[in-house]
Design a protein around this motif. Structure first.
Motif, PDB file in Angstrom:
ATOM      1  N   ALA A 218       0.826  -1.206   0.000  1.00  0.00           N
ATOM      2  CA  ALA A 218       0.000   0.000   0.000  1.00  0.00           C
ATOM      3  C   ALA A 218       0.863   1.259   0.000  1.00  0.00           C
ATOM      4  O   ALA A 218       0.584   2.226  -0.718  1.00  0.00           O
ATOM      5  N   ALA A 219       1.939   1.243   0.803  1.00  0.00           N
ATOM      6  CA  ALA A 219       2.827   2.401   0.868  1.00  0.00           C
ATOM      7  C   ALA A 219       3.549   2.634  -0.455  1.00  0.00           C
ATOM      8  O   ALA A 219       3.920   3.776  -0.779  1.00  0.00           O
ATOM      9  N   ALA A 220       3.734   1.564  -1.226  1.00  0.00           N
ATOM     10  CA  ALA A 220       4.436   1.674  -2.512  1.00  0.00           C
ATOM     11  C   ALA A 220       3.481   1.985  -3.657  1.00  0.00           C
ATOM     12  O   ALA A 220       3.903   1.960  -4.828  1.00  0.00           O
ATOM     13  N   LEU A 226       4.661   3.638 -12.469  1.00  0.00           N
ATOM     14  CA  LEU A 226       5.788   3.185 -13.283  1.00  0.00           C
ATOM     15  C   LEU A 226       5.539   1.779 -13.821  1.00  0.00           C
ATOM     16  O   LEU A 226       5.675   1.534 -14.999  1.00  0.00           O
ATOM     17  N   SER A 227       5.149   0.857 -12.911  1.00  0.00           N
ATOM     18  CA  SER A 227       4.784  -0.512 -13.283  1.00  0.00           C
ATOM     19  C   SER A 227       4.507  -1.294 -12.011  1.00  0.00           C
ATOM     20  O   SER A 227       4.957  -0.927 -10.920  1.00  0.00           O
ATOM     21  N   SER A 228       3.787  -2.387 -12.162  1.00  0.00           N
ATOM     22  CA  SER A 228       3.557  -3.262 -11.003  1.00  0.00           C
ATOM     23  C   SER A 228       4.873  -3.861 -10.533  1.00  0.00           C
ATOM     24  O   SER A 228       5.062  -4.117  -9.333  1.00  0.00           O
ATOM     25  N   ILE A 233       9.040  -4.285  -6.264  1.00  0.00           N
ATOM     26  CA  ILE A 233      10.424  -4.118  -5.821  1.00  0.00           C
ATOM     27  C   ILE A 233      10.496  -3.167  -4.639  1.00  0.00           C
ATOM     28  O   ILE A 233      11.209  -3.419  -3.649  1.00  0.00           O
ATOM     29  N   ARG A 234       9.776  -2.064  -4.717  1.00  0.00           N
ATOM     30  CA  ARG A 234       9.775  -1.094  -3.622  1.00  0.00           C
ATOM     31  C   ARG A 234       9.192  -1.693  -2.353  1.00  0.00           C
ATOM     32  O   ARG A 234       9.735  -1.504  -1.254  1.00  0.00           O
ATOM     33  N   ALA A 235       8.088  -2.431  -2.471  1.00  0.00           N
ATOM     34  CA  ALA A 235       7.457  -3.038  -1.301  1.00  0.00           C
ATOM     35  C   ALA A 235       8.370  -4.088  -0.664  1.00  0.00           C
ATOM     36  O   ALA A 235       8.529  -4.138   0.561  1.00  0.00           O
ATOM     37  N   VAL A 236       8.996  -4.929  -1.495  1.00  0.00           N
ATOM     38  CA  VAL A 236       9.876  -5.967  -0.961  1.00  0.00           C
ATOM     39  C   VAL A 236      11.107  -5.344  -0.315  1.00  0.00           C
ATOM     40  O   VAL A 236      11.574  -5.800   0.740  1.00  0.00           O
ATOM     41  N   SER A 237      11.631  -4.289  -0.920  1.00  0.00           N
ATOM     42  CA  SER A 237      12.769  -3.597  -0.321  1.00  0.00           C
ATOM     43  C   SER A 237      12.431  -3.083   1.070  1.00  0.00           C
ATOM     44  O   SER A 237      13.239  -3.193   2.002  1.00  0.00           O
ATOM     45  N   ALA A 238      11.217  -2.560   1.229  1.00  0.00           N
ATOM     46  CA  ALA A 238      10.791  -2.087   2.551  1.00  0.00           C
ATOM     47  C   ALA A 238      10.689  -3.245   3.539  1.00  0.00           C
ATOM     48  O   ALA A 238      11.042  -3.105   4.724  1.00  0.00           O
TER      49      ALA A 238
END
Length: 268
Positions: A218-220, A226-228, A233-238
């Motif tokens: 949700a935060a990402a 840009l793309s799913s 990637i952003r969510a997993v990085s968090a």
């Protein structure tokens, strides 16, 4: 007096529904090729077992093709507890690909021990309290550097969760999905393997992980423009700030995330 032949032993386990589709296990196979390819190349006998391949042999055929991209000497033996399914698969045999009647005893003959056992959608029909014994039995059949991959996916392979185990026991859990089909990461809960699917309740680690994953997703949300893939990637990085992930962006880009088994192991 000539020696008596060994008594026929009934295969261990029960027949599955047999549901299978071409390309259903592509996500699991690609992960195996990446994670286990080096071990297969090191093996003096790189034989893989497709355990419980189902009513049609497609998954075994595809496994051989994918493993040979990383190990040219790889061999696949499809093992099925239903003799009619083995008979139906025999016409597809070729160099490096064969089919055998059996179950959790993994009959390879001649003292062979598999470098890989893949058991997809096999334990779904078993009770949760039977899983540990099946895992132990299969892990005991592995070669010293072997790998057991056991998990569940949907009918066309869009969502998949699996556990990777070595001879010593479970190592990691991987969540994999076709990102365009995903509303929230917790959608993957329906494909949790039998060891975890009944543990997706408050107080259990897998529930906490999926909760945190949904929050990170949700935060990402702005990255969805840009793309799913970028959002994933952003969510997993968090997530990596609080959960012991074992992979990185190269695999995240595939719609995957892998973390250590201990982080999700059921309580009690």
């Amino acid at each position: 007096m000539p020696p008596r032949s060994a008594p026929h032993r009934r295969p261990v386990g029960s027949a599955t529904r047999g549901t299978t589709n071409p390309n259903r296990l592509r996500r699991m196979d690609r992960w195996i090729a990446d994670a286990h390819g080096a071990a297969l190349r090191r093996s003096a006998d790189p034989v893989a077992v497709d355990l419980g391949y189902g009513a049609a042999p497609w998954t075994a055929v595809e496994l051989l093709d994918r493993l040979r991209t990383v190990c040219g000497a790889a061999e696949v033996v499809g093992v099925e507890i239903d003799p009619a399914r083995v008979a139906a698969a025999k016409p597809y045999e070729r160099e490096g690909l064969s089919f055998a009647h059996g179950g959790f005893e993994v009959p390879l003959g001649a003292g062979r021990r598999p470098a890989l056992i893949r058991a997809a959608n096999v334990l779904r029909q078993y009770d949760e309290d039977e899983v540990a014994a099946v895992w132990a039995r299969l892990c005991a059949r592995l070669a010293p550097d072997g790998l057991l991959v056991e998990g569940t996916c949907d009918e066309i392979g869009r969502r998949h969760v699996w556990v990777a185990l070595g001879p010593e026991g479970p190592r990691t859990v991987t969540f994999a999905t076709r990102l365009g089909s995903l509303a929230t990461p917790s959608d993957l809960a329906e494909r949790l393997p039998k060891a975890l699917i009944h543990r997706n309740v408050p107080g259990e680690p897998v529930h906490a992980f999926l909760r945190d994953f949904d929050r990170a997703w949700a935060a990402a949300a702005p990255y969805a423009a840009l793309s799913s893939r970028q959002r994933w990637i952003r969510a997993v990085s968090a997530l990596s700030a609080d959960w012991p992930l074992t992979d990185g962006p190269r695999r995240w880009r595939q719609g995957e995330v892998t973390l250590r088994w201990e982080a999700l192991a059921p309580h009690g």
